[in-house]
Write a protein that holds these residues in place. Structure first.
Motif, PDB file in Angstrom:
ATOM      1  N   MET A  33       0.836  -1.201   0.000  1.00 56.62           N
ATOM      2  CA  MET A  33       0.000   0.000   0.000  1.00 56.62           C
ATOM      3  C   MET A  33       0.872   1.252   0.000  1.00 56.62           C
ATOM      4  O   MET A  33       0.567   2.230  -0.676  1.00 56.62           O
ATOM      5  CB  MET A  33      -0.922   0.005   1.214  1.00 56.62           C
ATOM      6  CG  MET A  33      -1.999  -1.055   1.171  1.00 56.62           C
ATOM      7  SD  MET A  33      -2.999  -1.100   2.665  1.00 56.62           S
ATOM      8  CE  MET A  33      -3.748   0.518   2.648  1.00 56.62           C
ATOM      9  N   VAL A  34       1.967   1.210   0.750  1.00 61.43           N
ATOM     10  CA  VAL A  34       2.891   2.347   0.808  1.00 61.43           C
ATOM     11  C   VAL A  34       3.528   2.565  -0.562  1.00 61.43           C
ATOM     12  O   VAL A  34       3.592   3.697  -1.049  1.00 61.43           O
ATOM     13  CB  VAL A  34       3.977   2.134   1.887  1.00 61.43           C
ATOM     14  CG1 VAL A  34       5.068   3.192   1.787  1.00 61.43           C
ATOM     15  CG2 VAL A  34       3.360   2.146   3.269  1.00 61.43           C
ATOM     16  N   ASP A  35       3.981   1.491  -1.212  1.00 63.56           N
ATOM     17  CA  ASP A  35       4.600   1.613  -2.533  1.00 63.56           C
ATOM     18  C   ASP A  35       3.646   2.244  -3.540  1.00 63.56           C
ATOM     19  O   ASP A  35       4.045   3.122  -4.320  1.00 63.56           O
ATOM     20  CB  ASP A  35       5.059   0.244  -3.042  1.00 63.56           C
ATOM     21  CG  ASP A  35       6.260  -0.292  -2.289  1.00 63.56           C
ATOM     22  OD1 ASP A  35       7.020   0.514  -1.712  1.00 63.56           O
ATOM     23  OD2 ASP A  35       6.442  -1.527  -2.276  1.00 63.56           O
ATOM     24  N   LYS A  36       2.402   1.820  -3.518  1.00 65.58           N
ATOM     25  CA  LYS A  36       1.396   2.361  -4.438  1.00 65.58           C
ATOM     26  C   LYS A  36       1.157   3.853  -4.166  1.00 65.58           C
ATOM     27  O   LYS A  36       1.106   4.667  -5.086  1.00 65.58           O
ATOM     28  CB  LYS A  36       0.094   1.574  -4.284  1.00 65.58           C
ATOM     29  CG  LYS A  36      -0.953   1.900  -5.286  1.00 65.58           C
ATOM     30  CD  LYS A  36      -2.144   0.979  -5.122  1.00 65.58           C
ATOM     31  CE  LYS A  36      -3.234   1.323  -6.119  1.00 65.58           C
ATOM     32  NZ  LYS A  36      -4.400   0.448  -5.990  1.00 65.58           N
ATOM     33  N   ALA A  37       1.037   4.202  -2.891  1.00 66.38           N
ATOM     34  CA  ALA A  37       0.807   5.600  -2.519  1.00 66.38           C
ATOM     35  C   ALA A  37       2.028   6.471  -2.836  1.00 66.38           C
ATOM     36  O   ALA A  37       1.879   7.610  -3.272  1.00 66.38           O
ATOM     37  CB  ALA A  37       0.449   5.704  -1.046  1.00 66.38           C
ATOM     38  N   LEU A  38       3.237   5.919  -2.640  1.00 64.64           N
ATOM     39  CA  LEU A  38       4.455   6.676  -2.952  1.00 64.64           C
ATOM     40  C   LEU A  38       4.531   7.001  -4.440  1.00 64.64           C
ATOM     41  O   LEU A  38       4.924   8.104  -4.820  1.00 64.64           O
ATOM     42  CB  LEU A  38       5.706   5.894  -2.538  1.00 64.64           C
ATOM     43  CG  LEU A  38       6.006   5.845  -1.048  1.00 64.64           C
ATOM     44  CD1 LEU A  38       7.174   4.895  -0.777  1.00 64.64           C
ATOM     45  CD2 LEU A  38       6.309   7.220  -0.490  1.00 64.64           C
ATOM     46  N   LYS A  39       4.145   6.054  -5.279  1.00 60.47           N
ATOM     47  CA  LYS A  39       4.166   6.300  -6.717  1.00 60.47           C
ATOM     48  C   LYS A  39       3.235   7.455  -7.071  1.00 60.47           C
ATOM     49  O   LYS A  39       3.596   8.348  -7.825  1.00 60.47           O
ATOM     50  CB  LYS A  39       3.771   5.044  -7.486  1.00 60.47           C
ATOM     51  CG  LYS A  39       3.807   5.253  -8.994  1.00 60.47           C
ATOM     52  CD  LYS A  39       3.448   4.006  -9.744  1.00 60.47           C
ATOM     53  CE  LYS A  39       3.396   4.154 -11.242  1.00 60.47           C
ATOM     54  NZ  LYS A  39       3.490   5.419 -11.859  1.00 60.47           N
ATOM     55  N   LYS A  40       2.030   7.453  -6.489  1.00 58.61           N
ATOM     56  CA  LYS A  40       1.086   8.534  -6.769  1.00 58.61           C
ATOM     57  C   LYS A  40       1.604   9.865  -6.220  1.00 58.61           C
ATOM     58  O   LYS A  40       1.524  10.889  -6.901  1.00 58.61           O
ATOM     59  CB  LYS A  40      -0.279   8.214  -6.170  1.00 58.61           C
ATOM     60  CG  LYS A  40      -1.309   9.294  -6.456  1.00 58.61           C
ATOM     61  CD  LYS A  40      -2.700   8.834  -6.174  1.00 58.61           C
ATOM     62  CE  LYS A  40      -3.766   9.875  -6.390  1.00 58.61           C
ATOM     63  NZ  LYS A  40      -3.475  11.053  -7.136  1.00 58.61           N
ATOM     64  N   LEU A  41       2.143   9.859  -5.012  1.00 53.12           N
ATOM     65  CA  LEU A  41       2.687  11.092  -4.437  1.00 53.12           C
ATOM     66  C   LEU A  41       3.829  11.638  -5.285  1.00 53.12           C
ATOM     67  O   LEU A  41       3.937  12.853  -5.480  1.00 53.12           O
ATOM     68  CB  LEU A  41       3.169  10.840  -2.998  1.00 53.12           C
ATOM     69  CG  LEU A  41       2.089  10.691  -1.940  1.00 53.12           C
ATOM     70  CD1 LEU A  41       2.678  10.131  -0.658  1.00 53.12           C
ATOM     71  CD2 LEU A  41       1.412  12.030  -1.675  1.00 53.12           C
ATOM     72  N   LYS A  42       4.673  10.751  -5.796  1.00 59.24           N
ATOM     73  CA  LYS A  42       5.798  11.196  -6.624  1.00 59.24           C
ATOM     74  C   LYS A  42       5.305  11.736  -7.962  1.00 59.24           C
ATOM     75  O   LYS A  42       5.773  12.774  -8.430  1.00 59.24           O
ATOM     76  CB  LYS A  42       6.790  10.054  -6.830  1.00 59.24           C
ATOM     77  CG  LYS A  42       8.082  10.509  -7.463  1.00 59.24           C
ATOM     78  CD  LYS A  42       9.130   9.432  -7.442  1.00 59.24           C
ATOM     79  CE  LYS A  42      10.417   9.997  -8.047  1.00 59.24           C
ATOM     80  NZ  LYS A  42      11.466   9.010  -8.120  1.00 59.24           N
ATOM     81  N   ASP A  43       4.340  11.043  -8.567  1.00 58.05           N
ATOM     82  CA  ASP A  43       3.769  11.502  -9.836  1.00 58.05           C
ATOM     83  C   ASP A  43       3.094  12.860  -9.688  1.00 58.05           C
ATOM     84  O   ASP A  43       3.125  13.680 -10.602  1.00 58.05           O
ATOM     85  CB  ASP A  43       2.765  10.482 -10.377  1.00 58.05           C
ATOM     86  CG  ASP A  43       3.422   9.200 -10.879  1.00 58.05           C
ATOM     87  OD1 ASP A  43       4.667   9.194 -11.077  1.00 58.05           O
ATOM     88  OD2 ASP A  43       2.693   8.201 -11.071  1.00 58.05           O
ATOM     89  N   ASP A  44       2.486  13.095  -8.522  1.00 52.50           N
ATOM     90  CA  ASP A  44       1.809  14.370  -8.256  1.00 52.50           C
ATOM     91  C   ASP A  44       2.775  15.477  -7.832  1.00 52.50           C
ATOM     92  O   ASP A  44       2.373  16.625  -7.677  1.00 52.50           O
ATOM     93  CB  ASP A  44       0.742  14.197  -7.170  1.00 52.50           C
ATOM     94  CG  ASP A  44      -0.428  13.338  -7.636  1.00 52.50           C
ATOM     95  OD1 ASP A  44      -0.563  13.112  -8.848  1.00 52.50           O
ATOM     96  OD2 ASP A  44      -1.204  12.885  -6.765  1.00 52.50           O
ATOM     97  N   GLY A  45       4.042  15.126  -7.594  1.00 51.57           N
ATOM     98  CA  GLY A  45       5.040  16.123  -7.227  1.00 51.57           C
ATOM     99  C   GLY A  45       5.068  16.471  -5.747  1.00 51.57           C
ATOM    100  O   GLY A  45       5.629  17.500  -5.366  1.00 51.57           O
ATOM    101  N   ASN A  46       4.475  15.639  -4.899  1.00 52.34           N
ATOM    102  CA  ASN A  46       4.437  15.925  -3.465  1.00 52.34           C
ATOM    103  C   ASN A  46       5.658  15.423  -2.710  1.00 52.34           C
ATOM    104  O   ASN A  46       5.928  15.866  -1.596  1.00 52.34           O
ATOM    105  CB  ASN A  46       3.178  15.319  -2.840  1.00 52.34           C
ATOM    106  CG  ASN A  46       1.925  15.979  -3.349  1.00 52.34           C
ATOM    107  OD1 ASN A  46       1.874  17.184  -3.498  1.00 52.34           O
ATOM    108  ND2 ASN A  46       0.919  15.186  -3.653  1.00 52.34           N
ATOM    109  N   ILE A  47       6.371  14.456  -3.290  1.00 51.58           N
ATOM    110  CA  ILE A  47       7.577  13.932  -2.661  1.00 51.58           C
ATOM    111  C   ILE A  47       8.691  13.861  -3.702  1.00 51.58           C
ATOM    112  O   ILE A  47       8.442  13.917  -4.902  1.00 51.58           O
ATOM    113  CB  ILE A  47       7.360  12.526  -2.041  1.00 51.58           C
ATOM    114  CG1 ILE A  47       6.988  11.501  -3.115  1.00 51.58           C
ATOM    115  CG2 ILE A  47       6.334  12.576  -0.926  1.00 51.58           C
ATOM    116  CD1 ILE A  47       6.951  10.062  -2.610  1.00 51.58           C
TER     117      ILE A  47
END
Length: 60
Positions: A33-47
């Protein structure tokens, strides 16, 4: 609290770049779940990823 918010909060509290396994352990959620959320956060430019497999919140 949404998983993305929980991940960002965990990263902010750590104050250093974290691996996804460290985030999962600290937040008490499944690593997949963390890996999936990290990908979205990175794609959105938040991390950002300062080095391979480490993540931290994007600073203004």
């Amino acid at each position: 609290m949404e998983i993305s918010e929980l991940i960002l909060q965990t990263m902010n509290e750590a104050g250093r770049p974290l691996k996804s396994s460290e985030i999962a352990e600290s937040a008490g959620v499944d690593k997949k779940m963390v890996d999936k959320a990290l990908k979205k956060l990175k794609d959105d430019g938040n991390i950002v990823s300062p080095k391979r497999c480490y993540y931290e919140p994007k600073r203004p």
